[in-house]
Each structure stands twice: as C-alpha cells, then as structure tokens.
Write a protein that holds these residues in place. Structure first.
Motif, mmCIF file in Angstrom:
data_model
loop_
_atom_site.group_PDB
_atom_site.id
_atom_site.type_symbol
_atom_site.label_atom_id
_atom_site.label_comp_id
_atom_site.label_asym_id
_atom_site.label_seq_id
_atom_site.Cartn_x
_atom_site.Cartn_y
_atom_site.Cartn_z
ATOM 1 N N ASP A 51 -5.753 -8.961 -0.327
ATOM 2 C CA ASP A 51 -5.200 -9.643 0.836
ATOM 3 C C ASP A 51 -4.413 -10.866 0.382
ATOM 4 O O ASP A 51 -4.592 -11.364 -0.742
ATOM 5 C CB ASP A 51 -6.331 -10.089 1.770
ATOM 6 N N ASN A 264 7.429 -7.238 -2.733
ATOM 7 C CA ASN A 264 8.303 -6.288 -2.043
ATOM 8 C C ASN A 264 9.124 -5.425 -2.999
ATOM 9 O O ASN A 264 10.259 -5.059 -2.703
ATOM 10 C CB ASN A 264 9.224 -7.019 -1.065
ATOM 11 N N SER A 266 9.719 -1.882 -4.383
ATOM 12 C CA SER A 266 9.471 -0.493 -3.992
ATOM 13 C C SER A 266 10.232 0.413 -4.961
ATOM 14 O O SER A 266 11.136 -0.039 -5.676
ATOM 15 C CB SER A 266 9.933 -0.237 -2.554
ATOM 16 N N ASN A 286 2.881 2.169 -10.072
ATOM 17 C CA ASN A 286 2.166 2.847 -8.990
ATOM 18 C C ASN A 286 0.671 2.629 -9.190
ATOM 19 O O ASN A 286 0.040 3.242 -10.048
ATOM 20 C CB ASN A 286 2.508 4.341 -9.017
ATOM 21 N N THR A 288 -1.862 3.442 -7.380
ATOM 22 C CA THR A 288 -2.744 4.553 -7.035
ATOM 23 C C THR A 288 -2.841 5.591 -8.144
ATOM 24 O O THR A 288 -3.728 6.436 -8.118
ATOM 25 C CB THR A 288 -2.267 5.234 -5.738
ATOM 26 N N ASP A 295 -7.973 3.291 1.425
ATOM 27 C CA ASP A 295 -6.796 3.479 2.278
ATOM 28 C C ASP A 295 -6.228 2.164 2.801
ATOM 29 O O ASP A 295 -5.036 2.059 3.050
ATOM 30 C CB ASP A 295 -7.141 4.390 3.450
ATOM 31 N N GLU A 296 -7.086 1.155 2.993
ATOM 32 C CA GLU A 296 -6.630 -0.106 3.574
ATOM 33 C C GLU A 296 -5.711 -0.880 2.619
ATOM 34 O O GLU A 296 -5.002 -1.786 3.032
ATOM 35 C CB GLU A 296 -7.823 -0.986 3.948
ATOM 36 N N ASN A 297 -5.764 -0.570 1.328
ATOM 37 C CA ASN A 297 -4.980 -1.294 0.333
ATOM 38 C C ASN A 297 -3.640 -0.588 0.135
ATOM 39 O O ASN A 297 -3.519 0.342 -0.657
ATOM 40 C CB ASN A 297 -5.751 -1.369 -0.990
ATOM 41 N N LYS A 298 -2.626 -1.027 0.850
ATOM 42 C CA LYS A 298 -1.309 -0.409 0.777
ATOM 43 C C LYS A 298 -0.547 -0.932 -0.441
ATOM 44 O O LYS A 298 -0.762 -2.046 -0.901
ATOM 45 C CB LYS A 298 -0.519 -0.690 2.048
ATOM 46 N N GLU A 299 0.387 -0.117 -0.936
ATOM 47 C CA GLU A 299 1.133 -0.468 -2.147
ATOM 48 C C GLU A 299 1.824 -1.834 -2.081
ATOM 49 O O GLU A 299 1.736 -2.604 -3.027
ATOM 50 C CB GLU A 299 2.154 0.631 -2.477
ATOM 51 N N LEU A 301 1.014 -4.504 -0.549
ATOM 52 C CA LEU A 301 0.001 -5.538 -0.674
ATOM 53 C C LEU A 301 -0.553 -5.590 -2.098
ATOM 54 O O LEU A 301 -0.791 -6.670 -2.655
ATOM 55 C CB LEU A 301 -1.128 -5.288 0.322
#
Length: 327
Positions: A51, A264, A266, A286, A288, A295-299, A301
């Motif tokens: 976070d 940011n 990508s 990447n 992951t 699932d709550e931890n998006k790329e 973030l």
C-alpha cells in the motif's frame, strides 16, 4: 475480504518493509515462509499486502498514520525493515583502506570527510565491499552516508508505530532481493540489471549472485504519471553508460536481462526503440512471475512499492543468497 486477511497477519511469521517517499510511505507485508501456487511453479515468497500511505506533512503526522495502519492490520511487534529515500543518503564508491574489517568503517569515515555534504561528526556511515572480481585487483567499497539526526527521527517513526525495527536499508540493496528472485530459476545467469524510474529521477543497479556490483542514480524528465512516456534518448544514454562501465571498467559480462520498474511503469511503456537501443535484453519487471501475489496486490501498486517489497523480503531472501555461496 482484505481486512479479514490482514487481521490474521499477526498470527503468521511476517516482515514489514517500509520505504519513505516524498508523498508518504510505501508499505509491504511478506510472509517469511515461501509457498508454491498455480502461478508460480517453484517455492516463492508470498506478498500479503502492499500500500501507499499518502501524507505530505511532518514526521509526527506520518507516525500517526503509520500507527493507525499497524493497528488496523494487526501488525504490532512485527519485525520491520526500513528503506531510506534517495534524498537522505549519499552512496560513494571508494578504494577500501588496507585495514582489518572491524576497523573499516572508522578508516573510511576519515577518507570520505571531504566528499560528503554533511560534517563527518554528524554522519552515520556504513560500508560494504565490492565482490573481489568487481574491481580489477583493487579492493573497493561502497560507503553509505546519512545524517544521524534524520536517522533518529525515522527510528522514532517506526518505534512509535508499534513495529519492531530490525534494519535500515537503502533502495539499491532492497532491490537486490528482487533481482535475486528474477535469477532463481536460471543457474547459468550472468546476473541482472534493475532500472527503477520515479518522478524526475532514475537508478540503474547491477547484481550477480546476490551481490550488488554497480549502482548509480540519474536525473530524467519522466513525469511518473499513467500517460507519461519514458524519455527514450535520455533513458538509453544513462542506462547504456552504466552498462558500458560495468563491462569495460569492472570487467564483468553483460547481464542476462535488464528489468524496468517504477512509478506507473507498464509493459507498453517499454517501446521498440528502448528494446533496440540497449545492448542487453530489456524486460518489464513482472512481479507475479517471481513471487506469490494475492489478488488485492495489483501490478501498479507493486511497482510503486518495489523497494518496500524488497525490504520486506530481506530476511527470507538473505538465507537463500547465503546458501548459494555468494562471494
């Protein structure tokens, strides 16, 4: 769902990583025990939470914000590794004094006194040696210099929150833990480079067998917004300059891959011109693909919390680095 998950964190063996950032604190929680999931073929660290705690005010306000976060997620007394912002320290590469290791820090202190921006009496100094094959016969060392008063305020910040401070680190060494994970399934790897881009600045660091060989910071006109592109020409110039120094002056083979991460960042921002403009393969970092991620931890973030994640992984990754016999 997330709140239920986090309420159970205190029952697990976990570490918290915190990076101080200009707009607040990046925080991450990682389990000490590695796991295997469908998306990750072999054992990997598990990221439980990440976070950004936004706050542009004083340390005292940040302490309240961090305390609330710790209490909300049941992390009181959890061990914590803290990462300094790049503006709070200098990183110098110097020839190491010919003294026993126990005397190295004090000997270096007086060698660098004219190279630093604060009085040496007010400075906290730490030293780590370059690997023996990274200096062409000379014994070289990286020196980290930070202001004692600033460190004291950050120690108070963590202590007031209820976390248990284990270490204070720098971003370059926190990212080393992420670099190690990229190479875990490639025993023949020549190491990796990680480029991290933030608003107006970047860093490029080269790692091999768990060691940092080279790291330098640079200025770049990257706005760090969702629609901001990477300035191609200046990016290639700065990164290739570091790669050339690493290969020609330090006598190292080019890294197997160069990974780009940051605010940011990508995959679509890594253009064909960037891929063709550098002398080594360039990839998007990447997360992951190298860690187990809820699932709550998006790329986006995860990228914003990269150094905090590296700090949270410090203890679990360190044991694995030591086990491969890094020099």
């Amino acid at each position: 769902m997330l709140k239920n998950l986090l309420s159970k964190l205190s029952a697990r063996k976990t570490h918290v990583g915190i990076e101080c950032q200009p707009n607040g604190l990046a925080v991450a929680v990682c389990a000490d025990k590695w796991v295997q999931t469908e998306s990750v073929a072999s054992l990997r660290p598990q990221i439980l939470h990440s976070d950004i705690l936004l706050d542009e005010s004083s340390i005292s306000d940040q302490a309240t914000m961090l305390t609330d976060w710790v209490e909300t997620h049941g992390l009181t007394a959890c061990p914590c590794n803290l990462v300094l912002p790049s503006s709070d320290y200098q990183l110098l590469l110097v020839e190491a004094p010919d003294v026993p290791e126990v005397e190295m820090r004090e000997a270096v202190r007086w060698r660098i006194k004219d190279l630093i921006s604060i009085p040496v009496a007010k400075a906290a100094i730490d030293v780590f040696l370059l690997p023996h094959d990274g200096s062409r016969g000379k014994k070289m060392a990286y020196v980290v210099v930070a202001e004692l008063s600033r460190l004291s305020s950050l120690v108070s910040l963590v202590n007031q929150s209820g976390l248990s401070l284990e270490s204070i680190d720098i971003g370059e060494l926190a990212l080393r833990n992420l670099a190690y994970l990229q190479d875990l399934d490639h025993p023949e790897s020549r190491g990796v480079a990680i480029v991290r881009l933030l608003e107006g600045q970047g860093s490029v660091s080269l790692y091999r067998k768990g060691n940092m060989y080279l790291s330098r910071q640079f200025q770049i006109k990257y706005g760090a917004g969702l629609l901001d592109d990477i300035p191609i020409d200046s990016f290639i110039l700065e990164v290739q300059r570091s790669l050339d120094y690493y290969e020609r002056q330090m006598g190292q083979p080019p890294p197997t891959n160069l990974y780009i991460c940051g605010d940011n960042i990508s995959e679509d921002k890594i253009t064909t011109d960037i891929l063709r403009g550098l002398s080594v393969p360039v990839k998007y970092l990447n997360f992951t693909a190298s860690v187990s991620v809820d699932d709550e931890n998006k790329e986006p973030l995860l990228h914003a919390c990269a150094a905090a994640l590296g700090a949270a992984l410090r203890n679990s990754v360190a044991g694995n680095i030591d086990s491969v016999g890094a020099p």
